[in-house]
Enzyme design. Structure first.
Site, PDB file in Angstrom:
ATOM      1  N   SER A 131      63.761  13.657  55.056  1.00 20.39           N
ATOM      2  CA  SER A 131      62.850  14.981  53.794  1.00 20.39           C
ATOM      3  C   SER A 131      62.685  14.069  52.613  1.00 20.39           C
ATOM      4  CB  SER A 131      63.771  16.447  53.837  1.00 20.39           C
ATOM      5  OG  SER A 131      63.539  17.092  52.655  1.00 20.39           O
ATOM      6  N   TYR A 161      71.318  20.217  51.957  1.00 19.82           N
ATOM      7  CA  TYR A 161      70.536  19.764  52.552  1.00 19.82           C
ATOM      8  C   TYR A 161      69.792  18.633  51.822  1.00 19.82           C
ATOM      9  CZ  TYR A 161      66.141  20.455  54.832  1.00 19.82           C
ATOM     10  OH  TYR A 161      65.025  19.807  55.688  1.00 19.82           O
TER      11      TYR A 161
HETATM   12  P1  NAD Z   1      61.948  24.354  63.052  1.00 21.21           P
HETATM   13  O1  NAD Z   1      63.778  25.320  62.362  1.00 21.21           O
HETATM   14  O2  NAD Z   1      60.946  23.687  63.951  1.00 21.21           O
HETATM   15  O3  NAD Z   1      63.482  22.848  63.531  1.00 21.21           O
HETATM   16  C1  NAD Z   1      64.763  23.097  63.775  1.00 21.21           C
HETATM   17  C2  NAD Z   1      65.305  23.239  64.225  1.00 21.21           C
HETATM   18  O4  NAD Z   1      66.906  22.800  64.463  1.00 21.21           O
HETATM   19  C3  NAD Z   1      65.671  24.058  65.249  1.00 21.21           C
HETATM   20  O5  NAD Z   1      64.845  24.156  66.457  1.00 21.21           O
HETATM   21  C4  NAD Z   1      66.880  25.121  65.744  1.00 21.21           C
HETATM   22  O6  NAD Z   1      67.213  25.239  67.345  1.00 21.21           O
HETATM   23  C5  NAD Z   1      67.482  23.715  65.997  1.00 21.21           C
HETATM   24  N1  NAD Z   1      68.803  23.394  65.483  1.00 21.21           N
HETATM   25  C6  NAD Z   1      69.248  24.083  63.643  1.00 21.21           C
HETATM   26  N2  NAD Z   1      70.448  24.297  64.334  1.00 21.21           N
HETATM   27  C7  NAD Z   1      70.919  23.424  64.969  1.00 21.21           C
HETATM   28  C8  NAD Z   1      72.409  22.772  65.706  1.00 21.21           C
HETATM   29  N3  NAD Z   1      73.745  23.567  65.376  1.00 21.21           N
HETATM   30  N4  NAD Z   1      72.464  22.774  67.354  1.00 21.21           N
HETATM   31  C9  NAD Z   1      71.128  22.011  67.907  1.00 21.21           C
HETATM   32  N5  NAD Z   1      69.817  22.405  67.222  1.00 21.21           N
HETATM   33  C10 NAD Z   1      69.783  23.356  66.324  1.00 21.21           C
HETATM   34  O7  NAD Z   1      62.038  23.867  61.821  1.00 21.21           O
HETATM   35  P2  NAD Z   1      61.041  21.705  61.276  1.00 21.21           P
HETATM   36  O8  NAD Z   1      60.854  22.234  60.542  1.00 21.21           O
HETATM   37  O9  NAD Z   1      60.458  21.492  62.481  1.00 21.21           O
HETATM   38  O10 NAD Z   1      62.142  21.274  60.931  1.00 21.21           O
HETATM   39  C11 NAD Z   1      62.763  19.695  62.113  1.00 21.21           C
HETATM   40  C12 NAD Z   1      63.323  18.889  61.161  1.00 21.21           C
HETATM   41  O11 NAD Z   1      62.734  18.597  59.595  1.00 21.21           O
HETATM   42  C13 NAD Z   1      64.810  19.444  60.568  1.00 21.21           C
HETATM   43  O12 NAD Z   1      65.780  18.320  60.414  1.00 21.21           O
HETATM   44  C14 NAD Z   1      64.403  19.604  59.010  1.00 21.21           C
HETATM   45  O13 NAD Z   1      65.141  19.333  57.991  1.00 21.21           O
HETATM   46  C15 NAD Z   1      63.224  18.905  58.539  1.00 21.21           C
HETATM   47  N6  NAD Z   1      62.282  18.985  57.791  1.00 21.21           N
HETATM   48  C16 NAD Z   1      61.369  19.637  57.914  1.00 21.21           C
HETATM   49  C17 NAD Z   1      60.598  20.069  56.498  1.00 21.21           C
HETATM   50  C18 NAD Z   1      59.624  21.851  56.396  1.00 21.21           C
HETATM   51  O14 NAD Z   1      59.008  21.418  55.411  1.00 21.21           O
HETATM   52  N7  NAD Z   1      59.416  22.033  57.820  1.00 21.21           N
HETATM   53  C19 NAD Z   1      60.100  19.586  55.345  1.00 21.21           C
HETATM   54  C20 NAD Z   1      61.133  18.097  55.563  1.00 21.21           C
HETATM   55  C21 NAD Z   1      61.628  17.606  56.540  1.00 21.21           C
END
Ligand code: NAD
Length: 323
Positions: free
Chosen positions: A218, A231
């Site tokens: 991230s 985080y």
């Molecule tokens: P999202 O909510 O779609 O995905 C998060 C996923 O994590 C969900 O599918 C959930 O089922 C899973 N999850 C959470 N806790 C869990 C657990 N204990 N066991 C198994 N699965 C679990 O959101 P996203 O934004 O697509 O996130 C994907 C990645 O992108 C993450 O690593 C997040 O930190 C990273 N990210 C997102 C952003 C943003 O702005 N959305 C920015 C930077 C990084």
């Protein structure tokens, strides 16, 4: 040595340049409130978004506008033909779009998710539309046994693992550092760091030379975020994990890289931030909008495919909408 007339000519020239720039600035008026940047194959949503807040772990079906994940203008070219990918957090957001593009490139996909059955079913249908198989695994990545089970189930069903995408995450803000509880801190670290560690350690024995691990980091792991101290720690840790593990796995022929997204329109933030913050989400980036998941997924294809990145390991690829 310049004469007096030469220096005053130079000063006049500088004022002339200055007057032209001032006039330009004035004529542009309030052009500083520019529109969001659109540079994609289709136009992407811009803030303000409808105010919304969701319970954890967040549901993609409930987000408005719906995140764009199916990249209709992206053509596959067998970059992952015959491969098997295991994607944590693959039911929604970035993980869902990665699952769809991996399938379009020829891979069967197993996805791990926590509890969002409806989102997972939609991802499965989207993968199958690409004429590839999709295995849904409900598991908690913070538990070692669940990770072992997810890997074993994938190998049993598909016979191999070529790509591991560590992508599941827990994120909840804490405005005041002193409000960050032990339980909150523990949940973030257990999900985001232990989860990646468990999955990698369980998957590696099944991976052959030419395989790849891609970790989702991230921008907060690069810059830090004052409301996401826990985080940010995990995301910085994931970047260091990526670099360190890449060196460790060179001998096995397994590449390890990370993608570091900026703001992306997924369930993660509507299930974290307050509703009015969600409506402004992404507006403080140079592009003045968040990315859509389909703008991230090609970076994962690139890092997964030996056709694209066979000489790249240990790298963190930021996809952050400009600095
Ligand atoms: P999202 O909510 O779609 O995905 C998060 C996923 O994590 C969900 O599918 C959930 O089922 C899973 N999850 C959470 N806790 C869990 C657990 N204990 N066991 C198994 N699965 C679990 O959101 P996203 O934004 O697509 O996130 C994907 C990645 O992108 C993450 O690593 C997040 O930190 C990273 N990210 C997102 C952003 C943003 O702005 N959305 C920015 C930077 C990084």
């Amino acid at each position: 040595m310049q004469t007096k007339s030469q220096t005053s000519r130079e000063a006049a020239k500088q004022r002339h340049i200055q007057r032209r720039v001032d006039a330009k600035d004035k004529s542009k008026g309030n052009d500083k409130a520019q529109h969001a940047m659109q540079a994609g194959a289709r136009n992407y949503p811009e803030p303000p978004f409808p105010e919304q807040h969701q319970p954890k772990p967040g549901h993609e079906w409930a987000i408005e506008p719906a995140p764009l994940y199916d990249a209709p203008y992206y053509l596959g070219s067998k970059k992952l033909e015959g491969k098997v990918a295991l994607i944590t957090g693959g039911d929604s957001g970035i993980g869902r779009s990665v699952a769809v593009l991996f399938a379009r490139e020829g891979a069967d996909v197993a996805i791990v998710y926590l509890a969002e059955d409806r989102d997972a079913a939609e991802t499965k249908a989207a993968v199958e539309k690409e004429r590839r198989r999709c295995l849904l695994i409900k598991a908690d990545v913070s538990e070692r046994e669940d990770c072992r089970g997810a890997v074993e189930t994938t190998v049993k069903r598909f016979g191999r693992i070529d790509v591991l995408v560590n992508n599941a995450a827990f994120q909840i803000h804490s405005n005041d550092f002193s409000d960050l509880t032990e339980e909150h801190f523990d949940t973030t670290l257990k999900t985001n760091l232990y989860g990646y560690f468990h999955m990698a350690q369980e998957a590696v024995p099944h991976m052959k030379p030419g395989s790849a691990i891609i970790n989702t980091g991230s921008v907060t792991g690069i810059e830090g975020s004052k409301q996401l101290v826990d985080y940010s720690i995990t995301k910085g840790g994931i970047h260091a994990f990526t670099r360190a593990l890449s060196g460790n796995l060179i001998g096995k022929g397994i590449r390890v890289n990370a993608v570091a997204p900026g703001p992306v329109w997924t369930p993660l933030n509507p299930s974290d931030k307050e509703a009015d913050d969600v409506s402004k989400f992404g507006s403080d980036t140079p592009m003045k909008r968040p990315a859509q998941p389909e703008e991230l997924a090609p970076a994962y294809v690139f890092l997964a495919s030996p056709h694209c990145s066979s000489y790249i390991t240990g790298e963190i690829l930021p996809v952050v909408g400009g600095y």
